[in-house]
Design an enzyme around this catalytic site. Structure first.
Site, PDB file in Angstrom:
ATOM      1  N   PHE A 423       0.804  -1.220   0.000  1.00  0.00           N
ATOM      2  CA  PHE A 423       0.000   0.000   0.000  1.00  0.00           C
ATOM      3  C   PHE A 423       0.839   1.275   0.000  1.00  0.00           C
ATOM      4  O   PHE A 423       0.476   2.268   0.623  1.00  0.00           O
ATOM      5  CB  PHE A 423      -0.962  -0.006   1.198  1.00  0.00           C
ATOM      6  CG  PHE A 423      -1.482  -1.368   1.519  1.00  0.00           C
ATOM      7  CD1 PHE A 423      -2.400  -1.984   0.679  1.00  0.00           C
ATOM      8  CD2 PHE A 423      -1.016  -2.085   2.615  1.00  0.00           C
ATOM      9  CE1 PHE A 423      -2.852  -3.264   0.940  1.00  0.00           C
ATOM     10  CE2 PHE A 423      -1.458  -3.360   2.878  1.00  0.00           C
ATOM     11  CZ  PHE A 423      -2.385  -3.955   2.040  1.00  0.00           C
ATOM     12  N   CYS A 424       1.967   1.233  -0.693  1.00  0.00           N
ATOM     13  CA  CYS A 424       2.870   2.394  -0.770  1.00  0.00           C
ATOM     14  C   CYS A 424       3.282   2.856   0.621  1.00  0.00           C
ATOM     15  O   CYS A 424       3.410   4.055   0.877  1.00  0.00           O
ATOM     16  CB  CYS A 424       2.214   3.543  -1.537  1.00  0.00           C
ATOM     17  SG  CYS A 424       1.902   3.182  -3.271  1.00  0.00           S
TER      18      CYS A 424
END
Length: 888
Positions: A423-424
């Protein structure tokens, strides 16, 4: 929950019962009226869909878009940099939107300025480039850039800007700052004005934990030290995730810089964000580049430039996306009208998250092992400390992690949309999953990159699964998600009760007699059909067995002057009906990608695989390739190739057959660029006639395109293998490789498992033909042992040699019956259980060497001679001898 259910039978767990009785009561819904009615009215496109990726992007409502488009139809908006009437209207409307944004965050233009950007990432980049950094000298201190390790990639990426100007970047772990908060000291050396910047998220986009907003004032005042460095601290509060479901009061928590993205709040428009800058910090920002609209005056021939006085005008280079800015007004209006405000959204979304967290945490296998491992820094006790995000991995009954990619594929079968990966947010991912820095490097060397499907390496997860809720999420969504987890992990469709949720529009507990509450029944039966499946129950669903079950299929008529039998066929020496071990039993090609198979007994080989295999594909009106994942009815399109007449005949029930030429007319062909699996391919449109035919069948605009004969698409290095020396494999429109091979013995093993009676004594029968067609192989062989093909490194079919690239990682397409288009998720689920780690079935092949100076063919009945992996170095040994090492 499931473990307890085994003792308490069918006792249902109410929504109120899932919460701590001493906890403050929370609201579900938004006052009078059913949330289901709101969903049906404003989000009808979600029918049959469970959308749980609101942290990625929430959804716009129908009335929001209607209001905006009506505004555009009724008003003329010109470029705000012009001075005409329409431009003045645009300028004034944009300024009103700025005020509306400030009011939404409980502040005014006296304290903050709104700078429109392309998103929160662009806002962060602006701060990184404009902050008044002081470089560190040989004998002098410099500025510090500190950021919480639980930060988005876009925050961490700011360090590359500071590094270039010799400013030290310091990552700070959340636990270190929490402990520092407990022992916060008074400010030291208040006279030092060296500027430092501390960045942290109001809410983690990984776990949903909410960090104290009090840190803003504590850091700025010097009571809390990210690092022990004297100077003046500024605070950037990354609010992009937080403000999507919660109010932010900037009058109480006065961060210096607040980046946001508006699509996170109300779904539309995308590509528009803002940087809210406190006016006391704005004069410190420095700017080098200047674009249109930012200059009060400048000279083209001399270094003379005077910036605009307005902070917003000084930093908004060029013409802003003014129509998207105007759309924000309608977003705010609609959000207020539908929900009553962000405080209601905060309570509603947390209620759903808390309930889901308690239910997931309670799920157990019969042996007591947990079904999921949740990654959280809170117990979901309050919306002040936790947002509506749940991050987890699914476990088997032995405690081993099920790869997130496998969970994602299973979820898609239930039409559940969730997010997987890191998720970055690598920092939070490492911390919660126990991934060391060295492991990150090792995973990269193994081929894993951000955003891929390589979910397990040596049993270690590289990421996790995230679900998140938005203002239109309902308890129905939660129930569907819990049913999915129970169905796929606890192997039952009725023995384990799903919690029954009773929710009123105000307090938790049983609904009052006069409430219009949403009551979610504890239904454990088969899920309702998705819209695509509903469409398949109509008049166009039929059995297309005439395409694939006609065995033997007559070989195509070829030009006998050019197609004499090759040594490949002569070497087989096996008569039809007398097939022995390791021979080709079936040959299929798929002329149109994702459409029905064309079965043959003998077929020419080209430099991309079987001639005309996946040479065409169906695309939508945007030119995007359609697959059975989005359009299951593709399998009902039946292509037949006539090599003598050089045509492909396409049939479908209810449609007149249509012919398409095999080759393009070079004088009339217009080449266009398309994409297949991230590869750029040259294609051409096959014409309006076939486009109209397909559009009529599917009920939406479609086109048939073909790979250009001049298109060169080289095979990538995949599956950890290099191509053999002297080879350069080229691909048609296939996803991975030139050929896919499956073994009949492997199909038989899966067939046995699928036809085993379940706990309820039911039987779900799949024919062998049905199963084999689902795997869409080119070559089917009748091997001796199930999955023995996974031990092969090369094979020979007659005189043709093929390199075995590796296994085919299966997706949810195998759940689609290729003769009806109907879905059945049990095929994927059973294969997932039997293969334990990856859902693999079938092996990819490519030509090891190929001489097309004379025609080459593959034929049913040809002998298949494998080379084992451990014997691949001994090419001097006959393949049959190498095979006998393990099968004799």
């Amino acid at each position: 929950m499931a473990g307890a259910a085994a003792e308490s039978g069918r006792e249902l767990w109410t929504f109120a019962g899932s919460r701590d009785p001493s906890a403050p009561r929370l609201a579900y819904g938004y006052g009078p009226g059913s949330l289901r009615e709101l969903r049906a009215r404003e989000f009808s496109r979600l029918a049959g869909t469970v959308y749980l990726d609101h942290a990625g992007a929430t959804l716009f409502s129908q009335s929001q878009l209607e209001s905006f488009t009506s505004d555009l139809m009724e008003n003329t908006y010109g470029n705000p940099h012009s001075q005409n009437i329409s431009s003045k209207l645009t300028h004034d409307t944009v300024e009103q939107v700025r005020y509306r944004i400030l009011a939404h965050f409980h502040t005014t233009a006296e304290d903050y300025t709104v700078i429109f950007t392309a998103g929160s990432t662009a806002a962060l980049k602006l701060v990184a480039e404009a902050f008044p950094w002081v470089s560190q000298g040989p004998e002098s201190s410099g500025s510090r850039f500190c950021y919480l390790t639980d930060s988005h990639t876009s925050v961490v990426g700011m360090r590359n800007v500071t590094m270039a100007i010799n400013v030290i970047s310091t990552p700070v772990r959340p636990e270190d700052l929490w402990s520092a908060e407990e022992r916060s000291a008074s400010a030291s050396n208040p006279d030092c004005q060296l500027p430092h910047l501390f960045c942290y998220p109001a809410q983690s986009n990984f776990s949903g934990v909410r960090y104290p907003l009090s840190w803003i004032e504590e850091v700025k005042s010097g009571r809390l030290h990210p690092v022990s460095t004297p100077g003046k601290w500024f605070v950037l509060l990354d609010a992009a995730s937080y403000v999507s479901t919660s109010p932010l009061d900037l009058s109480a928590h006065q961060a210096d810089f607040v980046p946001i993205s508006f699509y996170k709040i109300f779904g539309f428009p995308t590509g528009l964000g803002a940087l809210l800058v406190h006016n006391r910090a704005a004069p410190l920002l420095r700017k080098t580049y200047f674009g249109g609209g930012t200059a009060s005056a400048y000279l083209a021939g001399e270094d003379f430039y005077i910036p605009r006085q307005s902070v917003a005008q000084r930093f908004e280079d060029g013409t802003i996306s003014f129509l998207d800015v105007i759309a924000l007004k309608h977003g705010f209006d609609t959000l207020e009208r539908l929900t009553g405000g962000m405080e209601n959204i905060k309570q509603h979304t947390f209620t759903l998250a808390q309930y889901t967290y308690v239910a997931l945490s309670s799920l157990q296998y019969p042996n007591g092992a947990p079904v999921v491992r949740i990654y959280s820094d809170s117990e979901f006790s309050s919306p002040e400390v936790q947002g509506p995000i749940i991050n987890f991995n699914v476990l088997d009954d032995k405690g081993n992690i099920i790869g997130y990619s496998q969970v994602d594929k299973m979820a898609s079968l239930y039409n559940i949309h969730l997010r997987t990966g890191c998720f970055c947010n690598t920092g939070a991912c490492q911390r919660h999953l126990g991934i060391s820095n060295e492991m990150v490097r090792k995973h990269f060397q193994a081929g894993h990159v951000c955003g891929d499907n390589m979910d397990l390496i040596d049993g270690q997860p590289t990421g996790s699964v995230r679900i998140s809720f938005g203002y239109m999420s309902t308890l129905d969504d939660v129930q569907a998600f819990l049913r999915f987890i129970i169905d796929t992990r606890l192997h039952s469709s009725g023995d384990w009760p799903v919690p029954q949720a009773h929710a009123d529009t105000g307090e938790t507990g049983a609904p009052s007699a006069d409430s219009q509450a949403d009551v979610i029944p504890a239904v454990m039966g088969r899920r309702s059909l998705s819209p695509q499946e509903d469409a398949l129950t109509g008049s166009r669903v039929w059995n297309n067995s005439s395409t694939v079950n006609a065995v033997p299929v007559a070989p195509p008529v070829c030009d006998v002057a050019r197609t004499q039998p090759t040594p490949s066929e002569k070497a087989a020496g096996v008569l039809e009906g007398a097939l022995g071990p390791h021979v080709v039993t079936n040959l299929y090609l798929y002329p149109i990608k994702s459409c029905a198979a064309f079965e043959v007994t003998r077929w020419p080989v080209g430099n991309q695989g079987l001639l005309y295999d996946r040479s065409w594909m169906v695309v939508n009106h945007n030119g995007v390739c359609l697959s059975q994942k989005q359009e299951p009815r593709l399998c009902l399109i039946q292509p037949f190739i006539d090599l003598r007449q050089r045509i492909m005949v396409i049939k479908a029930k209810g449609m007149e057959p249509i012919e398409v030429p095999l080759e393009e007319n070079s004088e009339r062909t217009q080449i266009r660029q398309s994409r297949v699996c991230a590869d750029r391919v040259s294609t051409y449109d096959c014409g309006e006639k076939i486009s109209s035919w397909l559009s009529t069948f599917f009920g939406r605009p479609c086109h048939l395109i073909k790979q250009s004969s001049n298109s060169q698409r080289n095979a990538k290095k995949k599956h950890g293998k290099d191509q053999l020396p002297g080879t350069m494999a080229t691909l048609s429109l296939v996803n991975e490789a030139q050929y896919l091979l499956i073994n009949t013995s492997s199909i038989l093993e899966l067939h046995r498992q699928l036809n085993t009676s379940d706990e309820n004594g039911k039987e779900e029968l799949f024919s062998l033909k049905d199963l084999s067609l689902r795997f869409r192989a080119n070559i089917i062989i009748n091997g001796k042992r199930a999955f023995e093909e996974e031990k092969w490194d090369e094979i020979s079919i007659g005189s043709l040699r093929f390199q075995v690239l590796g296994p085919c990682h299966r997706c949810q397409m195998i759940c689609i019956d290729q003769q009806t288009g109907q879905r059945n998720q049990h095929v994927f689920q059973k294969l997932s259980e039997s293969r334990e780690t990856k859902v693999n079935f079938g092996m990819y092949l490519m030509h090891a060497s190929l001489d097309l100076s004379s025609p080459c063919f593959l034929s049913v009945g040809s002998q298949v001679l494998p080379v084992l992996k451990e014997n691949v170095e001994g090419h001097d040994l006959p393949a049959s001898e190498k095979h006998q090492d393990v099968t004799s």
